[in-house]
Write a protein that holds these residues in place. Structure first.
Motif, mmCIF file in Angstrom:
data_model
loop_
_atom_site.group_PDB
_atom_site.id
_atom_site.type_symbol
_atom_site.label_atom_id
_atom_site.label_comp_id
_atom_site.label_asym_id
_atom_site.label_seq_id
_atom_site.Cartn_x
_atom_site.Cartn_y
_atom_site.Cartn_z
ATOM 1 N N PHE A 482 0.841 -1.198 0.000
ATOM 2 C CA PHE A 482 0.000 0.000 0.000
ATOM 3 C C PHE A 482 0.877 1.250 0.000
ATOM 4 C CE2 PHE A 482 -3.242 -2.934 0.878
ATOM 5 C CZ PHE A 482 -4.485 -2.314 0.872
ATOM 6 N N GLU A 483 0.368 2.319 -0.600
ATOM 7 C CA GLU A 483 1.036 3.610 -0.602
ATOM 8 C C GLU A 483 0.076 4.678 -0.090
ATOM 9 O OE1 GLU A 483 4.140 4.348 -1.281
ATOM 10 O OE2 GLU A 483 4.717 2.303 -1.867
ATOM 11 N N VAL A 484 0.644 5.744 0.482
ATOM 12 C CA VAL A 484 -0.166 6.860 0.970
ATOM 13 C C VAL A 484 -0.456 7.804 -0.190
ATOM 14 C CG1 VAL A 484 -0.224 8.844 2.522
ATOM 15 C CG2 VAL A 484 0.764 6.675 3.296
ATOM 16 N N ARG A 485 -1.702 8.204 -0.323
ATOM 17 C CA ARG A 485 -2.118 9.118 -1.383
ATOM 18 C C ARG A 485 -1.785 10.557 -0.987
ATOM 19 N NH1 ARG A 485 -3.504 7.786 -6.299
ATOM 20 N NH2 ARG A 485 -5.205 6.375 -5.675
ATOM 21 N N GLU A 486 -1.153 11.293 -1.902
ATOM 22 C CA GLU A 486 -0.915 12.719 -1.679
ATOM 23 C C GLU A 486 -2.202 13.470 -2.014
ATOM 24 O OE1 GLU A 486 -0.142 15.979 -0.576
ATOM 25 O OE2 GLU A 486 1.680 14.743 -0.410
ATOM 26 N N THR A 487 -2.849 14.044 -1.006
ATOM 27 C CA THR A 487 -4.172 14.652 -1.199
ATOM 28 C C THR A 487 -4.154 16.173 -1.276
ATOM 29 O OG1 THR A 487 -4.523 14.639 1.200
ATOM 30 C CG2 THR A 487 -5.312 12.732 -0.035
ATOM 31 N N ARG A 488 -3.051 16.801 -0.868
ATOM 32 C CA ARG A 488 -3.060 18.265 -0.774
ATOM 33 C C ARG A 488 -3.280 18.943 -2.121
ATOM 34 N NH1 ARG A 488 -0.920 20.953 3.892
ATOM 35 N NH2 ARG A 488 -0.500 19.473 5.552
ATOM 36 N N ASN A 489 -2.718 18.405 -3.177
ATOM 37 C CA ASN A 489 -2.831 19.047 -4.491
ATOM 38 C C ASN A 489 -3.822 18.332 -5.402
ATOM 39 O OD1 ASN A 489 -0.795 20.977 -3.847
ATOM 40 N ND2 ASN A 489 0.767 19.405 -4.232
ATOM 41 N N ASP A 490 -4.625 17.455 -4.822
ATOM 42 C CA ASP A 490 -5.628 16.715 -5.586
ATOM 43 C C ASP A 490 -6.986 17.380 -5.358
ATOM 44 O OD1 ASP A 490 -7.483 14.869 -6.579
ATOM 45 O OD2 ASP A 490 -6.165 13.168 -6.127
ATOM 46 N N TYR A 496 -10.624 18.048 2.451
ATOM 47 C CA TYR A 496 -9.748 17.494 3.479
ATOM 48 C C TYR A 496 -8.924 18.557 4.194
ATOM 49 C CZ TYR A 496 -9.797 12.404 3.631
ATOM 50 O OH TYR A 496 -10.128 11.108 3.884
ATOM 51 N N SER A 497 -9.016 19.805 3.762
ATOM 52 C CA SER A 497 -8.130 20.835 4.310
ATOM 53 C C SER A 497 -8.233 20.950 5.826
ATOM 54 C CB SER A 497 -8.434 22.189 3.665
ATOM 55 O OG SER A 497 -9.790 22.547 3.889
ATOM 56 N N SER A 498 -9.399 20.651 6.390
ATOM 57 C CA SER A 498 -9.562 20.755 7.845
ATOM 58 C C SER A 498 -8.774 19.686 8.587
ATOM 59 C CB SER A 498 -11.045 20.655 8.216
ATOM 60 O OG SER A 498 -11.588 19.419 7.778
ATOM 61 N N TYR A 499 -8.265 18.666 7.869
ATOM 62 C CA TYR A 499 -7.501 17.599 8.514
ATOM 63 C C TYR A 499 -5.995 17.741 8.291
ATOM 64 C CZ TYR A 499 -11.954 15.288 9.169
ATOM 65 O OH TYR A 499 -13.233 14.995 9.552
ATOM 66 N N TRP A 500 -5.571 18.800 7.607
ATOM 67 C CA TRP A 500 -4.173 18.888 7.225
ATOM 68 C C TRP A 500 -3.272 19.467 8.300
ATOM 69 C CZ3 TRP A 500 -5.330 21.148 1.716
ATOM 70 C CH2 TRP A 500 -5.667 20.092 0.861
ATOM 71 N N ASP A 501 -3.687 20.534 8.939
ATOM 72 C CA ASP A 501 -2.732 21.341 9.685
ATOM 73 C C ASP A 501 -3.020 21.491 11.173
ATOM 74 O OD1 ASP A 501 -1.151 21.917 7.416
ATOM 75 O OD2 ASP A 501 -2.617 23.406 6.780
ATOM 76 N N TRP A 502 -3.989 20.784 11.709
ATOM 77 C CA TRP A 502 -4.247 21.005 13.130
ATOM 78 C C TRP A 502 -3.250 20.256 14.006
ATOM 79 C CZ3 TRP A 502 -5.735 17.665 17.071
ATOM 80 C CH2 TRP A 502 -6.059 16.369 16.697
#
Length: 567
Positions: A482-490, A496-502
């Motif tokens: 399995f690989e982690v999906r890069e979601t920030r630029n998708d 998902y932005s509310s889960y990125w930086d807290w």
């Protein structure tokens, strides 16, 4: 371990080949039982335990033996060098002992193991590069590159950089001067309790401030012992030995003793190794007191008693945390350099469960017979307590042994801690676009359910903690393939932005995801990320875990998760 794959393609007189090394992990959770012997008399014993649910495969008892304190510290240096994460504190915990060792290498008082010696310059170079990169815009440092500047971390880094300069390590002048400016600004605005740490670094850099000294003097009796001993170091940095001696004599009245060991600890330190206050644990405070006493009078009888406490509180190869281990290693290295170690000669015998497994001959402080390290396999161990014993002829000098029994338990045997829990849930994601906007459909995944390569899966880690926790690590093991999906630029994951930086920091590794938080308030908290399978087959995700970085014994783990991937 590792598996080596070799591929070869042949076409007549032509061909090509490649090799690929891939890591192989146990289907289990790693556990460690540790012990320690400091043999000054004729006999000593420690016990390591192998529980009934330990797996047959992978259990090994590693024993390290050394006739001098400095030689035994090599194991602790290895532990720091190999620690898997690298926040500013952990970077400094590698960097500071490396600086101290570099300073002592000009003498014969610190015999460095070849594997540590090979890594010394790399640790210094990588440490400096990482510290430069993590420096904030205001010239200070926090725990990570992205968080707020912290007075204790800024002081810690600047203390290390000033020490490195004195040891002849080249330091970038722009970073150093900006750091001093940040240090000065924080000294002006911080509360009393932070001043000793800040001022210790400030004075080591050759600066001083009469106003700060007046503030500390006025609030002296409000400070805890760990803070007072840092101010002693600041006075010694300024060559104010007479003033430091007076305060040291006062502080020594609070030293506690047990037999030949002595220590100093804060009133509210809740164990030998842990404290909520920066450098407030008993081992850290005692190590700093030892350094001050060495600087004032290395012949004082208290010196050997403080060192005795520190070597007794070693847990296997280290002192349970990176910061504590770095502080103690630095202090004990200074102790050995200042006092020397007796060039003793003796014969010692090592036994495991009443069966002799080694004979050691030490002449003039050097090991001339016997292996300094042993790996005892599972077949030689027994379930329950395993007794490791040293006996020797002669009472001069000391013999040091660290024991670390590493083993695995089935992934179903997850750790449970009252007041702390972590749960992992998986959801199949299906993106839908409507009028130019993306939304996600979530379908809960059951363990063992089938997926196809490329399917997006959301991982939700839910942490429940009844009390506030500081400096928390949340670690999730990824299934193989399995690989982690890069979601920030998708654009599909814009919501998902509310889960990125807290959280404070996030790291993605080949086999795990990790989240870091400076503070985790009491309550229920959720962490999300997305992964997808690349390879077909049956896969298993080992339990996720959560623990405070400086109280690793407080740990909780989730259940495991299994999945089948079919094309």
């Amino acid at each position: 371990g590792e598996a080596l794959l070799r591929l070869r393609a042949l076409a007549g007189d032509r061909g090509d080949a490649m090799e690929l090394t891939i890591p192989v992990f146990m289907r289990g959770m790693k556990r460690v039982s540790q012990g320690n012997i400091v043999l000054r008399g004729s006999e000593g014993e420690t016990v390591v335990s192998l529980p009934e649910d330990a797996m047959e495969e992978g259990a090994v008892l590693d024993l390290s033996l050394a006739p001098t304190l400095t030689a035994s510290l090599n194991e602790s240096l290895k532990e720091l060098i190999d620690f898997p994460y690298g926040c500013v504190e952990q970077t400094m915990s590698r960097f500071l002992p490396a600086v101290q060792v570099k300073k002592l290498l000009g003498s014969t008082k610190f015999p460095l193991a070849p594997e540590v010696s090979e890594k010394l310059e790399r640790v210094l170079d990588e440490g400096l590069r990482r510290l430069y990169d993590f420096k904030h815009e205001d010239g200070g440092w926090g725990w990570w590159k992205e968080d707020a500047t912290d007075p204790y971390l800024t002081a810690h880094v600047m203390y290390g950089l000033a020490l490195a300069r004195k040891a002849g390590v080249p330091i970038r002048s722009d970073s150093y001067e900006r750091g001093l400016q940040s240090l000065s600004g924080q000294i002006d605005k911080e509360a009393l309790e932070a001043l000793p740490s800040l001022y210790r670094a400030f004075t080591l850099a050759g600066r001083s401030d009469d106003v700060v000294e007046k503030r500390i003097k006025a609030g002296w009796h409000q400070l805890q012992p760990s803070q007072r001993v840092q101010y002693l170091a600041a006075l010694l940095n300024r060559s104010q030995k007479d003033r430091a001696t007076l305060l040291l004599d006062e502080l020594k009245k609070e030293v506690r003793t047990e037999g030949s060991a002595a220590w100093l600890q804060d009133d509210d330190a809740y164990s030998w190794w842990y404290s909520w206050r920066w450098s407030g644990s008993a081992v850290e405070t005692t190590a700093m007191l030892l350094e001050s006493q060495l600087a004032v009078d290395a012949s004082d009888p208290l010196v050997s008693s403080l060192a005795e406490f520190l070597v007794r509180k070693r847990s296997g190869r280290w002192w349970n945390t990176t910061r504590g281990t770095a502080t103690v290693v630095t202090a004990l290295a200074n102790y050995a350099a200042a006092t020397g170690e007796l060039d003793a000669s003796y014969v010692a015998r090592l036994s495991l469960n009443d069966r002799e497994i080694g004979r050691y001959v030490v002449k003039n402080g050097k090991l001339v017979q016997g292996s300094p390290s042993l790996a005892i396999p599972m077949s030689t161990l027994k379930r329950g307590d395993n007794r490791v014993r040293l006996d020797r002829e002669g009472r001069e000098g000391a013999f040091y042994l660290s024991a670390q029994l590493g083993y695995f338990v089935p992934p179903e045997s997850a750790d449970r801690t009252p007041g702390l829990a972590i749960e992992r849930r998986m959801y199949r994601l299906t993106p839908r676009q409507n009028a130019g906007e993306w939304r996600m459909e979530y379908v809960p995944l059951q363990s063992g359910e089938k997926l196809a390569p490329g399917d997006d899966v959301e991982v939700r880690l839910t942490v429940d903690n009844k009390e506030d926790m500081n400096f928390v690590i949340i670690e999730d093991r990824l299934p193989a393939g399995f690989e982690v999906r890069e979601t920030r630029n998708d654009p599909r994951f814009a919501s998902y932005s509310s889960y990125w930086d807290w959280y404070t920091h996030q790291e993605r590794h080949d086999e795990r995801m990790a989240f870091f938080l400076d503070v985790l308030p009491a309550g229920r908290h959720e962490f999300r990320y997305v992964l997808y399978p690349e390879l077909a087959g049956d896969a298993l995700a080992l339990p996720a875990s959560v623990w405070p970085m400086y109280v690793p014994s407080l740990r909780a783990e989730s259940g495991l998760w299994q999945v089948r991937v079919e094309r």
